[in-house]
Design a protein around this motif. Sequence first.
Motif, PDB file in Angstrom:
ATOM      1  N   LYS A  60       0.824  -1.217   0.000  1.00 29.89           N
ATOM      2  CA  LYS A  60       0.000   0.000   0.000  1.00 29.89           C
ATOM      3  C   LYS A  60       0.848   1.252   0.000  1.00 29.89           C
ATOM      4  N   ASN A  61       1.996   1.205   0.663  1.00 33.06           N
ATOM      5  CA  ASN A  61       2.846   2.388   0.793  1.00 33.06           C
ATOM      6  C   ASN A  61       4.087   2.336  -0.090  1.00 33.06           C
ATOM      7  N   SER A  62       4.089   1.373  -1.030  1.00 34.38           N
ATOM      8  CA  SER A  62       5.189   1.234  -2.003  1.00 34.38           C
ATOM      9  C   SER A  62       6.551   1.106  -1.328  1.00 34.38           C
ATOM     10  N   LEU A  63       6.576   0.382  -0.204  1.00 34.61           N
ATOM     11  CA  LEU A  63       7.835   0.147   0.500  1.00 34.61           C
ATOM     12  C   LEU A  63       8.649  -0.943  -0.183  1.00 34.61           C
ATOM     13  N   THR A  64       7.984  -1.765  -0.960  1.00 35.59           N
ATOM     14  CA  THR A  64       8.640  -2.766  -1.813  1.00 35.59           C
ATOM     15  C   THR A  64       7.984  -2.719  -3.186  1.00 35.59           C
ATOM     16  N   ASN A  65       8.554  -3.430  -4.127  1.00 34.21           N
ATOM     17  CA  ASN A  65       8.038  -3.423  -5.504  1.00 34.21           C
ATOM     18  C   ASN A  65       6.960  -4.473  -5.738  1.00 34.21           C
ATOM     19  N   ILE A  67       7.270 -10.916   3.203  1.00 31.60           N
ATOM     20  CA  ILE A  67       6.543 -11.926   3.989  1.00 31.60           C
ATOM     21  C   ILE A  67       7.320 -13.243   4.032  1.00 31.60           C
ATOM     22  N   LEU A  68       8.077 -13.538   2.975  1.00 36.25           N
ATOM     23  CA  LEU A  68       8.932 -14.734   2.999  1.00 36.25           C
ATOM     24  C   LEU A  68       9.983 -14.580   4.090  1.00 36.25           C
ATOM     25  N   LEU A  69      10.618 -13.421   4.140  1.00 37.07           N
ATOM     26  CA  LEU A  69      11.650 -13.165   5.146  1.00 37.07           C
ATOM     27  C   LEU A  69      11.059 -13.199   6.557  1.00 37.07           C
ATOM     28  N   PHE A  70       9.881 -12.615   6.730  1.00 38.47           N
ATOM     29  CA  PHE A  70       9.234 -12.603   8.038  1.00 38.47           C
ATOM     30  C   PHE A  70       8.986 -14.028   8.528  1.00 38.47           C
ATOM     31  N   TRP A 115      23.867  -4.847   7.072  1.00 35.04           N
ATOM     32  CA  TRP A 115      24.385  -4.706   5.709  1.00 35.04           C
ATOM     33  C   TRP A 115      23.309  -4.152   4.774  1.00 35.04           C
ATOM     34  N   SER A 116      22.094  -4.683   4.883  1.00 36.06           N
ATOM     35  CA  SER A 116      20.988  -4.221   4.034  1.00 36.06           C
ATOM     36  C   SER A 116      20.587  -2.794   4.376  1.00 36.06           C
ATOM     37  N   SER A 117      20.704  -2.423   5.658  1.00 33.92           N
ATOM     38  CA  SER A 117      20.319  -1.080   6.093  1.00 33.92           C
ATOM     39  C   SER A 117      21.194  -0.002   5.448  1.00 33.92           C
ATOM     40  N   ILE A 118      22.453  -0.326   5.216  1.00 33.83           N
ATOM     41  CA  ILE A 118      23.372   0.637   4.587  1.00 33.83           C
ATOM     42  C   ILE A 118      22.847   1.016   3.203  1.00 33.83           C
ATOM     43  N   PHE A 119      22.450   0.019   2.427  1.00 33.00           N
ATOM     44  CA  PHE A 119      21.926   0.263   1.084  1.00 33.00           C
ATOM     45  C   PHE A 119      20.511   0.835   1.138  1.00 33.00           C
ATOM     46  N   TYR A 120      19.758   0.438   2.161  1.00 32.16           N
ATOM     47  CA  TYR A 120      18.400   0.953   2.336  1.00 32.16           C
ATOM     48  C   TYR A 120      18.427   2.461   2.563  1.00 32.16           C
ATOM     49  N   ILE A 156      15.499  -5.693   4.303  1.00 33.81           N
ATOM     50  CA  ILE A 156      16.240  -6.693   3.528  1.00 33.81           C
ATOM     51  C   ILE A 156      15.563  -6.933   2.180  1.00 33.81           C
ATOM     52  N   ALA A 157      14.225  -6.873   2.142  1.00 38.08           N
ATOM     53  CA  ALA A 157      13.501  -7.032   0.873  1.00 38.08           C
ATOM     54  C   ALA A 157      13.902  -5.937  -0.100  1.00 38.08           C
TER      55      ALA A 157
END
Length: 307
Positions: A65-70, A76-79, A221-226, A277-278
């Motif tokens: 809804k908020n376009s946080l992912t594509n 949900i897989l990661l969760f 690591w993902s947060s750096i790119f995020y 991470i997504a």
Amino acid sequence: MLTSFFNKSKPINFIIVFFITLLAFLIARIRLINEGVTIEFLIKLLALLFIGYASILLLNFIANKNSLTNKNNFEILLFSLFLLFITETTGHSNVLISNFFVLLGLRRIISLRSRKAVKKKLFDAAFWVGIATLFYFWSILFFVLIILSLVLYTDKKLRHWIVPFLGISTVFVIGAAVSIVVHDSFFEIFNLSPKVSYDFSNYNSMRYLVAITVLLSFGVWSSIFYLQNIKKQKKGYRGSFKTIILAALIGFAIVLQAPEKNGSEFLFLFAPISIIIANYLEVIQEKWFKEVFLLILIIVPFILLLL
């Protein structure tokens, strides 16, 4: 192959995610409960499983809804995989319920970006966080996220700063009223135990050490790119992406000061870190690295089940 499979939202993806979640719940019950299987046990399991599934669907709704992912199913897989990493997160009903209400609050906080019905959204967010606090005290820290969101959106209207306090006060008043009727006491219903513990000795096992190391290393690591990716987002969406980072930091703070280090406290960290991470999976250019990255996150929790 794995990344392309979950790169688009498909019904089969939800079936896989629900199966992984079910496995996490069953493993937790085997580890935490030595009783026989009774009707009461099955009813409680189904109720908590429903809350777990509802949390996953809510996370998917928030991200899309908020376009946080594509509009993929990585989050949900990661969760669900994180639930399998630390199965104790599914073994404590109070934390599961509290996290669900935190997600309801997070949904309203992130929707502030539209600048529509701001007072209603602020009240709802504070109300849901207040409900979450009744089940797990330290989820009250997410109330700080509401205030920080007002800072992010540079909201200078005084009434908007007052509304969140009215929302959480409403929960207190209703809770006190119910407590008087049911228990003949003002505060019996409240789970007010602001205890803090920095004793991490419960994590001194191979299973915990591997799970926490993988989660934190992949998350950082993902947060750096995020954080770098936030600058590339449309101006109206940047606040939502920053809110997720703040939610992850609050979730980590809960882990640090949780009075009982039984593993369940990590649940508050799973939703925001799944989105982070997504996002990283979406921007990785090297296909082989993306596959290996996701494969590690899939294989490790199943290996941990053997420890």
